[in-house]
Design a protein around this motif. Structure first.
Motif, PDB file in Angstrom:
ATOM      1  N   CYS A   1      28.422  -9.701 -51.398  1.00 33.01           N
ATOM      2  CA  CYS A   1      26.974  -9.501 -51.286  1.00 33.01           C
ATOM      3  C   CYS A   1      26.522  -9.725 -49.844  1.00 33.01           C
ATOM      4  O   CYS A   1      27.041 -10.589 -49.126  1.00 33.01           O
ATOM      5  N   ASP A   2      25.559  -8.949 -49.398  1.00 28.83           N
ATOM      6  CA  ASP A   2      24.947  -9.149 -48.086  1.00 28.83           C
ATOM      7  C   ASP A   2      23.918 -10.272 -48.176  1.00 28.83           C
ATOM      8  O   ASP A   2      23.343 -10.525 -49.247  1.00 28.83           O
ATOM      9  N   PRO A   3      23.634 -10.944 -47.039  1.00 29.73           N
ATOM     10  CA  PRO A   3      22.566 -11.953 -47.052  1.00 29.73           C
ATOM     11  C   PRO A   3      21.228 -11.309 -47.413  1.00 29.73           C
ATOM     12  O   PRO A   3      20.905 -10.215 -46.927  1.00 29.73           O
ATOM     13  N   ALA A   4      20.484 -11.966 -48.285  1.00 27.36           N
ATOM     14  CA  ALA A   4      19.185 -11.442 -48.727  1.00 27.36           C
ATOM     15  C   ALA A   4      18.105 -11.812 -47.729  1.00 27.36           C
ATOM     16  O   ALA A   4      18.002 -12.961 -47.296  1.00 27.36           O
ATOM     17  N   SER A   5      17.301 -10.820 -47.364  1.00 25.93           N
ATOM     18  CA  SER A   5      16.200 -11.053 -46.438  1.00 25.93           C
ATOM     19  C   SER A   5      14.905 -11.219 -47.223  1.00 25.93           C
ATOM     20  O   SER A   5      14.873 -11.111 -48.455  1.00 25.93           O
ATOM     21  N   PHE A   6      13.812 -11.432 -46.513  1.00 29.24           N
ATOM     22  CA  PHE A   6      12.494 -11.494 -47.123  1.00 29.24           C
ATOM     23  C   PHE A   6      11.492 -10.992 -46.104  1.00 29.24           C
ATOM     24  O   PHE A   6      11.767 -10.939 -44.887  1.00 29.24           O
ATOM     25  N   GLY A   7      10.318 -10.596 -46.582  1.00 33.30           N
ATOM     26  CA  GLY A   7       9.318 -10.045 -45.685  1.00 33.30           C
ATOM     27  C   GLY A   7       8.478 -11.124 -45.043  1.00 33.30           C
ATOM     28  O   GLY A   7       7.993 -12.044 -45.704  1.00 33.30           O
ATOM     29  N   ARG A   8       8.333 -11.009 -43.718  1.00 32.60           N
ATOM     30  CA  ARG A   8       7.441 -11.897 -42.972  1.00 32.60           C
ATOM     31  C   ARG A   8       6.620 -10.999 -42.055  1.00 32.60           C
ATOM     32  O   ARG A   8       7.130 -10.497 -41.049  1.00 32.60           O
ATOM     33  N   GLY A   9       5.367 -10.771 -42.444  1.00 30.11           N
ATOM     34  CA  GLY A   9       4.576  -9.770 -41.740  1.00 30.11           C
ATOM     35  C   GLY A   9       5.141  -8.396 -42.042  1.00 30.11           C
ATOM     36  O   GLY A   9       5.305  -8.013 -43.190  1.00 30.11           O
ATOM     37  N   GLU A  10       5.454  -7.629 -40.993  1.00 32.67           N
ATOM     38  CA  GLU A  10       6.021  -6.300 -41.166  1.00 32.67           C
ATOM     39  C   GLU A  10       7.526  -6.296 -40.948  1.00 32.67           C
ATOM     40  O   GLU A  10       8.143  -5.233 -40.888  1.00 32.67           O
ATOM     41  N   GLN A  11       8.147  -7.476 -40.828  1.00 35.27           N
ATOM     42  CA  GLN A  11       9.573  -7.572 -40.540  1.00 35.27           C
ATOM     43  C   GLN A  11      10.334  -8.128 -41.738  1.00 35.27           C
ATOM     44  O   GLN A  11       9.801  -8.912 -42.534  1.00 35.27           O
ATOM     45  N   ASP A  12      11.606  -7.703 -41.867  1.00 37.35           N
ATOM     46  CA  ASP A  12      12.532  -8.310 -42.815  1.00 37.35           C
ATOM     47  C   ASP A  12      13.293  -9.407 -42.080  1.00 37.35           C
ATOM     48  O   ASP A  12      13.948  -9.139 -41.057  1.00 37.35           O
ATOM     49  N   VAL A  13      13.229 -10.636 -42.600  1.00 37.28           N
ATOM     50  CA  VAL A  13      13.777 -11.799 -41.906  1.00 37.28           C
ATOM     51  C   VAL A  13      14.862 -12.430 -42.756  1.00 37.28           C
ATOM     52  O   VAL A  13      14.742 -12.505 -43.992  1.00 37.28           O
ATOM     53  N   ILE A  14      15.935 -12.892 -42.110  1.00 38.02           N
ATOM     54  CA  ILE A  14      16.978 -13.678 -42.782  1.00 38.02           C
ATOM     55  C   ILE A  14      16.878 -15.110 -42.286  1.00 38.02           C
ATOM     56  O   ILE A  14      17.053 -15.378 -41.093  1.00 38.02           O
ATOM     57  N   ASP A  15      16.542 -16.019 -43.203  1.00 35.11           N
ATOM     58  CA  ASP A  15      16.384 -17.437 -42.863  1.00 35.11           C
ATOM     59  C   ASP A  15      16.909 -18.265 -44.026  1.00 35.11           C
ATOM     60  O   ASP A  15      16.227 -18.430 -45.035  1.00 35.11           O
ATOM     61  N   PRO A  16      18.150 -18.806 -43.932  1.00 37.61           N
ATOM     62  CA  PRO A  16      18.743 -19.575 -45.033  1.00 37.61           C
ATOM     63  C   PRO A  16      17.936 -20.798 -45.444  1.00 37.61           C
ATOM     64  O   PRO A  16      18.084 -21.295 -46.564  1.00 37.61           O
ATOM     65  N   GLU A  17      17.077 -21.312 -44.530  1.00 43.39           N
ATOM     66  CA  GLU A  17      16.243 -22.448 -44.907  1.00 43.39           C
ATOM     67  C   GLU A  17      15.129 -22.034 -45.867  1.00 43.39           C
ATOM     68  O   GLU A  17      14.623 -22.857 -46.619  1.00 43.39           O
ATOM     69  N   TYR A  18      14.755 -20.776 -45.823  1.00 44.12           N
ATOM     70  CA  TYR A  18      13.674 -20.271 -46.672  1.00 44.12           C
ATOM     71  C   TYR A  18      14.220 -19.516 -47.874  1.00 44.12           C
ATOM     72  O   TYR A  18      13.704 -19.643 -48.994  1.00 44.12           O
ATOM     73  N   ARG A  19      15.256 -18.719 -47.646  1.00 43.22           N
ATOM     74  CA  ARG A  19      15.907 -18.001 -48.742  1.00 43.22           C
ATOM     75  C   ARG A  19      17.400 -17.955 -48.473  1.00 43.22           C
ATOM     76  O   ARG A  19      17.843 -17.422 -47.451  1.00 43.22           O
ATOM     77  N   LYS A  20      18.156 -18.511 -49.405  1.00 45.58           N
ATOM     78  CA  LYS A  20      19.613 -18.453 -49.301  1.00 45.58           C
ATOM     79  C   LYS A  20      20.136 -17.761 -50.546  1.00 45.58           C
ATOM     80  O   LYS A  20      20.150 -18.327 -51.646  1.00 45.58           O
ATOM     81  N   ALA A  21      20.531 -16.497 -50.384  1.00 44.73           N
ATOM     82  CA  ALA A  21      20.969 -15.690 -51.523  1.00 44.73           C
ATOM     83  C   ALA A  21      21.727 -14.483 -51.011  1.00 44.73           C
ATOM     84  O   ALA A  21      21.623 -14.103 -49.835  1.00 44.73           O
ATOM     85  N   GLY A  22      22.499 -13.881 -51.912  1.00 47.56           N
ATOM     86  CA  GLY A  22      23.147 -12.621 -51.613  1.00 47.56           C
ATOM     87  C   GLY A  22      22.451 -11.491 -52.337  1.00 47.56           C
ATOM     88  O   GLY A  22      21.703 -11.714 -53.299  1.00 47.56           O
ATOM     89  N   LYS A  23      22.700 -10.233 -51.878  1.00 48.47           N
ATOM     90  CA  LYS A  23      22.040  -9.108 -52.527  1.00 48.47           C
ATOM     91  C   LYS A  23      22.882  -7.845 -52.420  1.00 48.47           C
ATOM     92  O   LYS A  23      23.673  -7.652 -51.492  1.00 48.47           O
ATOM     93  N   LEU A  24      22.683  -6.987 -53.422  1.00 57.04           N
ATOM     94  CA  LEU A  24      23.206  -5.626 -53.392  1.00 57.04           C
ATOM     95  C   LEU A  24      22.034  -4.690 -53.626  1.00 57.04           C
ATOM     96  O   LEU A  24      21.199  -4.934 -54.514  1.00 57.04           O
ATOM     97  N   ASP A  25      21.955  -3.625 -52.826  1.00 54.26           N
ATOM     98  CA  ASP A  25      20.896  -2.639 -53.029  1.00 54.26           C
ATOM     99  C   ASP A  25      21.198  -1.797 -54.264  1.00 54.26           C
ATOM    100  O   ASP A  25      22.330  -1.723 -54.743  1.00 54.26           O
ATOM    101  N   SER A  26      20.186  -1.114 -54.760  1.00 56.01           N
ATOM    102  CA  SER A  26      20.318  -0.375 -56.014  1.00 56.01           C
ATOM    103  C   SER A  26      21.347   0.741 -55.939  1.00 56.01           C
ATOM    104  O   SER A  26      21.915   1.131 -56.963  1.00 56.01           O
ATOM    105  N   ASN A  27      21.630   1.257 -54.727  1.00 60.08           N
ATOM    106  CA  ASN A  27      22.624   2.323 -54.607  1.00 60.08           C
ATOM    107  C   ASN A  27      24.045   1.797 -54.455  1.00 60.08           C
ATOM    108  O   ASN A  27      24.987   2.571 -54.287  1.00 60.08           O
ATOM    109  N   GLN A  28      24.218   0.481 -54.520  1.00 57.68           N
ATOM    110  CA  GLN A  28      25.534  -0.125 -54.351  1.00 57.68           C
ATOM    111  C   GLN A  28      26.109  -0.677 -55.657  1.00 57.68           C
ATOM    112  O   GLN A  28      27.234  -1.166 -55.678  1.00 57.68           O
ATOM    113  N   PHE A  29      25.366  -0.616 -56.731  1.00 64.97           N
ATOM    114  CA  PHE A  29      25.872  -1.179 -57.994  1.00 64.97           C
ATOM    115  C   PHE A  29      25.277  -0.425 -59.174  1.00 64.97           C
ATOM    116  O   PHE A  29      24.303   0.323 -59.052  1.00 64.97           O
TER     117      PHE A  29
END
Length: 711
Positions: free
Chosen positions: A268-296
């Motif tokens: 799984c890729d690191p899961a991001s989250f929206g902060r303003g208009e940007q997608d941000v990766i911050d393990p202190e705020y969100r620590k998770a893996g993800k697969l997009d809908s076209n990958q599974f």
């Protein structure tokens, strides 16, 4: 008043004077001198009503015993006549064998002597000799039907209201201090606000679960009621072979599936989250893996299990317009968004609000696949209220899900052990071609509804409805309740706050019914003055039949003004048919509840203005409501001109007169119940209307503790 608390010379029963010769039992009391107060009037009415109800209850029990014997004794033709003809009924009594009828006569005499001492004038005389007229009248009541089946109203509801009105009449109701009364009213007000602002509390989120089993079948709502093990296929590259994982990891290929689970987590890729208009990766705020809908891909589809139907029933009503709700065209569409994996010991997602991906997106659906983990509760907040979805205990045995509006703030607590694997769907509003009738129960879990915890805490309070009672809620949404499909449609077609109320009360052990309430000249009972409820619709554009209650007030005014005549009240008995007749003591209390003294509504509107001192009692100030014994299809009738409005209703629209319901909301949506000939200078058509309502039976506080422990 106790059962045997009857004056030595009881007053008359209320039977009109021209019937004196037919019923010597009712006219043995001497005339008495009356005073001119409302308190005296209510006390005298209680004495008269108590006496006549006790006598009629004894007769009803006798008739209920006799009718089956008469049907057995006669051939088919005579049996039908004996059942529906007063003449053949009395003739049939004479033809019953002495050893058959005598025990029933003794029981009748014993009941009369116990409940109304001294009312049987001659112990050596046949007890039926002075009851011919009453036997005929009560037999007509016992066999009266309106052409529709009963059963919409549970017996527990009737029994609860019977005991409530009895305690109020005899002064045995629980004493409530002014502080307790204020607290109770405030609880009712909060409940009303939660229902009417359903988006803020009653239905901003819902959830449920589906068991995992190798044996599945289709339920009544055409959805699968259990789920087989879930297969997950994924690939990170277009040119790579897909890998497979079966959940839960407890089958014969345990180690193979466990290895596949580890690969899924790793890839799984690191899961991001929206902060303003940007997608941000911050393990202190969100620590998770993800697969997009076209990958599974996965073998699980929420539409197969009725999940989308349930979500639509709960969430759609508060975002649709009133027109959309009445037409019931719109439904929920789910579109796969991502797979997320939160792994122990540190997977989490702090408080956030999802960003809608389209104008018609209303929320999100999160489906938790069967994989063992601990921690990771999902908290959803909206307008200061919170609901928690704790999936850890059954994480490896069930599919668990939650749906909520897009503007809800939510967070995922830290996963301490295992892997929390979820599918996230975006929920959109769509317009289907047809409409199904999903079940209001599985797979939705009422415990996940925001109102559940609040209502459970309220019922746990000892002072809340200490003696028990019945809560009434007029439906927030319009339903076709006066149609041939109504019996099947309700409660299956409930939605929004109505579905929430129905589901929550059932899950808390209350018996719940969806019933029609018929209007009384545009009113639906007395409402709830403490909450400012009038019991009327805000706007009335319909033509209502006139109020004929004033016809019964003449004798009441004569009593108040001079007291020279005995009080002979005009009484209307509103119930569909015989009802329960096994317990004579319960029967007479039941008759007290379903009987109305005509003229009291008109009399009590403004007694002080006429110089009459008001009574501290308030029982006769409450009209009660007319509750349909079942849902009736709309009909027109050629009867009505010159006939009493409520007498006609007893045959055309069988109902109960039920006082004592605590109403929390105002009526909102009317339908035509039936039309009839209206009285006046010229013949015209008059229509009576009905509103659908939810009635919940609340047990006494001492009975609720054990029920709530299991809820």
């Amino acid at each position: 008043m106790a059962d045997n608390d009857v004056p030595e010379n009881p007053p008359t029963s209320g039977v009109p004077p021209e019937e004196e010769s037919d019923d010597e039992l009712y006219f043995r009391a001497p005339k008495v001198e009356y005073r001119h107060t409302m308190a005296d009037l209510e006390a005298e009415l209680n004495r008269i009503m108590t006496r006549s109800c006790k006598i009629d209850a004894c007769i009803d029990v006798f008739i209920s015993r006799v009718l089956p014997l008469m049907k057995e004794a006669e051939d088919t033709r005579r049996r039908r006549n004996a059942y529906f003809s007063s003449y053949y009924f009395n003739e049939g009594l004479k033809k019953l064998a002495e050893d058959t009828i005598e025990p029933l006569k003794r029981e009748l005499r014993e009941n009369l002597n116990r409940l109304v001492p001294g009312c049987v004038p001659d112990e050596n005389k046949d007890v039926l000799s002075g009851l011919k007229h009453r036997l005929e009248k009560r037999r007509e009541v016992m066999v009266r039907t309106g052409g529709y089946g009963e059963g919409a109203i549970p017996r527990s509801l009737l029994d609860t209201l019977v005991e409530k009105q009895y305690r109020e009449r005899v002064g045995h109701a629980a004493q409530v201090s002014s502080n307790e009364e204020s607290a109770l009213t405030e609880s009712y007000r909060q409940l009303r606000n939660l229902i009417e602002d359903e988006r803020s509390m009653a239905s901003f989120a819902c959830g449920g679960s589906i068991p995992i089993t190798v044996h599945t079948h289709i339920g009544e709502n055409r959805s699968l009621v259990a789920c087989p093990p879930v297969s997950v296929f994924w690939s990170k590259r277009d040119d790579a072979a897909a890998q497979k994982l079966v959940l839960p990891v407890d089958g014969t290929d345990h180690q193979t599936d466990l290895d596949a689970l580890r690969r899924l987590v790793t890839e799984c890729d690191p899961a991001s989250f929206g902060r303003g208009e940007q997608d941000v990766i911050d393990p202190e705020y969100r620590k998770a893996g993800k697969l997009d809908s076209n990958q599974f891909a996965t073998s699980f589809h929420p539409a197969d299990y009725g999940i989308l139907d349930n979500v639509g029933q709960v969430l759609l009503p508060s975002i649709d317009s009133e027109t959309d709700n009445e037409l019931q065209f719109r439904r929920i569409k789910a579109e796969m968004y991502k797979m997320n994996v939160y792994s122990g010991p540190s997977g989490l997602f702090r408080k956030h609000v999802d960003t809608p991906r389209a104008a018609n997106q209303i929320g999100s659906l999160v489906v938790c696949l069967p994989s063992k983990f601990t921690g990771g509760s999902l908290h959803v907040q909206h307008h200061g209220h919170k609901v928690t979805f704790d999936w850890s205990d059954k994480s490896d045995t069930r599919i668990q899900w939650a749906a909520f509006y897009s503007d809800c703030e939510h967070e995922i607590e830290t996963i301490t052990q295992g892997d929390r694997i979820t599918l996230t769907y975006n929920l959109y509003v769509t317009e289907p071609i047809g409409q199904l009738l999903p079940s209001p129960t599985a797979p939705m879990d009422p415990k996940t509804l925001p109102l559940h915890g609040w209502m459970k805490d309220l019922l746990a309070q000892e002072d809340f409805m200490k003696d028990g009672g019945v809560l009434g809620f007029f439906c927030s949404h319009a339903y076709a309740h006066s149609s041939e499909l109504a019996q099947n449609y309700l409660p299956r077609g409930l939605k929004g706050a109505d579905l929430v109320l129905y589901s929550v009360f059932r899950s808390l052990g209350a018996e719940v019914s969806v019933v029609p309430i018929i209007d009384n000249n545009g009113r639906y009972g007395d409402g709830n003055p403490a909450l400012g409820l009038s019991g009327k619709l805000p706007k009335r554009s319909h033509y209502y039949l006139g109020d004929d209650d004033w016809h019964g007030s003449t004798g009441l005014w004569e009593y108040l003004q001079n007291g020279e005549k005995q009080l002979v009240p005009s009484v209307m008995e509103i119930m569909p048919s015989s009802g329960e007749c096994e317990d004579v003591d319960q029967r007479w209390k039941f008759l007290m509840m379903v009987r109305q003294v005509k003229g009291m509504t008109e009399l009590l509107q403004s007694p002080e203005e006429r110089g009459i001192a008001a009574s501290e009692g308030n029982y006769y100030r409450r009209q009660g409501v007319h509750v349909g014994a079942s849902c009736h299809p709309y009909e027109t009738h050629d009867r009505g001109e010159g006939e009493d409005r409520d007498e006609l209703m007893k045959e055309l629209w069988p109902a109960y007169h039920l006082p004592g319901i605590t109403w929390i909301t105002e009526p909102k949506h009317e339908e035509m119940a039936f039309s009839q000939i209206a009285y006046g200078n010229e013949a015209s058509i008059g229509t009576r209307y009905s509103c659908a309502a939810i009635l919940a039976v609340i047990p006494p506080s001492e009975e609720r503790a054990s029920i709530l422990r299991q809820a």
